[in-house]
Motif scaffolding. Structure first.
Motif, short mmCIF file in Angstrom:
data_model
loop_
_atom_site.label_atom_id
_atom_site.label_comp_id
_atom_site.label_asym_id
_atom_site.label_seq_id
_atom_site.Cartn_x
_atom_site.Cartn_y
_atom_site.Cartn_z
N GLY A 1 29.17 7.83 73.24
CA GLY A 1 28.33 7.91 72.04
C GLY A 1 28.84 8.87 70.99
O GLY A 1 28.12 9.21 70.05
N ILE A 2 30.08 9.32 71.10
CA ILE A 2 30.60 10.33 70.16
C ILE A 2 31.10 9.69 68.86
O ILE A 2 31.21 10.37 67.84
N ARG A 3 31.40 8.39 68.88
CA ARG A 3 31.97 7.79 67.67
C ARG A 3 31.11 8.00 66.42
O ARG A 3 31.64 8.44 65.39
N PRO A 4 29.80 7.73 66.44
CA PRO A 4 29.01 7.97 65.22
C PRO A 4 29.08 9.42 64.76
O PRO A 4 29.07 9.69 63.56
N PHE A 5 29.13 10.36 65.71
CA PHE A 5 29.23 11.78 65.37
C PHE A 5 30.58 12.07 64.69
O PHE A 5 30.64 12.76 63.67
N VAL A 7 32.80 9.90 63.20
CA VAL A 7 33.08 9.21 61.94
C VAL A 7 32.21 9.73 60.81
O VAL A 7 32.51 9.50 59.63
N THR A 8 31.11 10.43 61.15
CA THR A 8 30.26 11.01 60.09
C THR A 8 30.52 12.50 59.89
O THR A 8 29.81 13.15 59.14
N GLN A 13 33.93 19.53 60.33
CA GLN A 13 33.42 20.61 61.18
C GLN A 13 34.27 20.75 62.44
O GLN A 13 34.50 21.86 62.92
N PHE A 14 34.73 19.61 62.97
CA PHE A 14 35.61 19.61 64.13
C PHE A 14 36.89 18.87 63.77
O PHE A 14 36.86 17.88 63.03
N ARG A 15 38.00 19.36 64.29
CA ARG A 15 39.29 18.73 64.04
C ARG A 15 39.54 17.62 65.06
O ARG A 15 38.88 17.56 66.09
N PHE A 16 40.52 16.76 64.75
CA PHE A 16 40.84 15.68 65.69
C PHE A 16 41.25 16.24 67.04
O PHE A 16 40.90 15.69 68.08
N GLY A 17 41.99 17.36 67.03
CA GLY A 17 42.39 17.99 68.29
C GLY A 17 41.20 18.38 69.15
O GLY A 17 41.25 18.27 70.38
N GLU A 68 40.47 5.58 67.43
CA GLU A 68 39.93 4.60 66.48
C GLU A 68 38.84 5.21 65.61
O GLU A 68 38.68 4.84 64.44
N SER A 69 38.09 6.17 66.16
CA SER A 69 37.11 6.90 65.35
C SER A 69 37.80 7.73 64.27
O SER A 69 37.32 7.82 63.14
N GLU A 70 38.94 8.31 64.63
CA GLU A 70 39.68 9.10 63.65
C GLU A 70 40.28 8.20 62.57
O GLU A 70 40.32 8.59 61.39
N PHE A 71 40.74 7.00 62.94
CA PHE A 71 41.19 6.05 61.93
C PHE A 71 40.08 5.82 60.89
O PHE A 71 40.33 5.86 59.68
#
Length: 227
Positions: A1-5, A7-8, A13-17, A68-71
Motif C-alpha cells: 500500500g505504499i505506492r499512493p504514499f 507517488v503523492t 519528504q522521502f528520497r527514492f533511496g 514503478e512508483s518512482e517513475f
C-alpha cells in the motif's frame, strides 16, 4: 500500500533511496511470513511449494512497484505502464508455454518466477538509471520514519485485501481444490472491476498532488469531479 504514499510525495519528504531500503525490509518480511504461514497451514508438500513460488512471484512484483512508483513520481507514468505490461506478458507467456510443453505445474511456476525477475531487471532496474531526478541516498532514521508514517496505511490495505479474499480462504479451508477453482471463476468479474478502478484512479494521484501543492484548489476540485 505504499505506492499512493510515494507517488503523492511531491515535496520529496522521502528520497527514492529511503523507499527502496524500506522495500528491501518489507519484501524480506513477506517471504519469511509467507514461508512461516505455509509451514503451519498443513498443505501437502507439492501444494506448499507451488504457493511459495507464487509468493515469491508477488514479492518480486512488489519490489518492482517501488521503481514503478518512482517513475510516476518523476512524471514518467508511461514507464510504469510499459514495465507492468511487458513484465506481465513475458511471465505469463513463459508460464503458459512451459506448462503446455512439460505438463508440470511446479516447474512452470518456477520459470514464471525467473521470467518475473528478468522482467524487473530489464524494465525497472536498468531503466531507472535514465532518469535524472532520482536520489539514491538513504538514512536509517528516514526509513524508520517511513515505517511509522505508513503503519496505518499498511493495516488498512491488509484488512482490505483480507476482506476481499476471506471467502477464498474459507473455501480453501473447508472444501476441495476444485471448489476453489470454481469460486475464482465466479469471483473474477469483481477482481476485474477492482483492477479497472485502480487503473482509473492511480494515474491521477500525482496530478492531484501537484494541483494541491500548487494550491490550485478550483482545478483540484474539477479534476476530482471528472474522475
Amino acid at each position: 500500500g505504499i505506492r499512493p504514499f510515494q507517488v503523492t510525495d511531491g515535496n520529496g519528504q522521502f528520497r527514492f533511496g529511503d523507499y527502496l531500503h524500506h522495500r528491501y525490509v518489507t519484501c524480506a518480511l513477506a517471504l519469511l511470513l509467507g514461508a512461516g504461514y505455509l509451514a503451519c497451514i498443513g498443505y501437502s508438500w507439492q501444494k506448499a511449494q507451488i504457493i511459495f513460488l507464487l509468493i515469491v512471484y508477488k514479492v518480486i512484483d512488489g519490489f518492482a512497484d517501488v521503481y514503478e512508483s518512482e517513475f510516476q513520481r518523476q512524471g514518467c507514468l508511461y514507464l510504469t505502464g510499459k514495465s507492468n505490461f511487458f513484465r506481465t506478458v513475458f511471465s505469463v507467456a513463459v508460464f503458459t508455454v512451459t506448462l503446455g510443453a512439460f505438463k508440470h505445474l511446479l516447474f512452470a511456476c518456477l520459470m514464471a518466477v525467473a521470467a518475473q525477475a528478468m522482467g524487473v531487471f530489464l524494465f525497472n532496474l536498468d531503466v531507472i538509471h535514465a532518469l535524472d531526478g532520482v536520489d539514491w541516498t538513504f538514512t536509517k532514521g528516514k526509513v524508520t520514519k517511513l515505517f511509522k508514517n505508513t503503519g496505518f496505511l499498511f493495516i488498512s490495505v491488509f484488512l482490505d485485501f483480507y476482506i476481499f479474499s476471506s471467502a477464498k480462504y474459507a473455501i480453501d479451508a473447508r472444501m476441495n481444490n476444485a471448489a476453489s477453482g470454481y469460486f475464482n471463476l465466479i469471483f473474477m468479474p469483481t477482481s476485474v472491476i477492482y483492477m479497472v478502478a485502480n487503473f482509473v484512479i492511480r494515474p491521477y494521484l500525482t496530478t492531484l498532488t501537484n494541483l494541491w501543492t500548487e494550491e490550485k484548489i478550483a482545478e483540484f476540485k474539477k479534476t476530482l469531479v471528472r474522475i
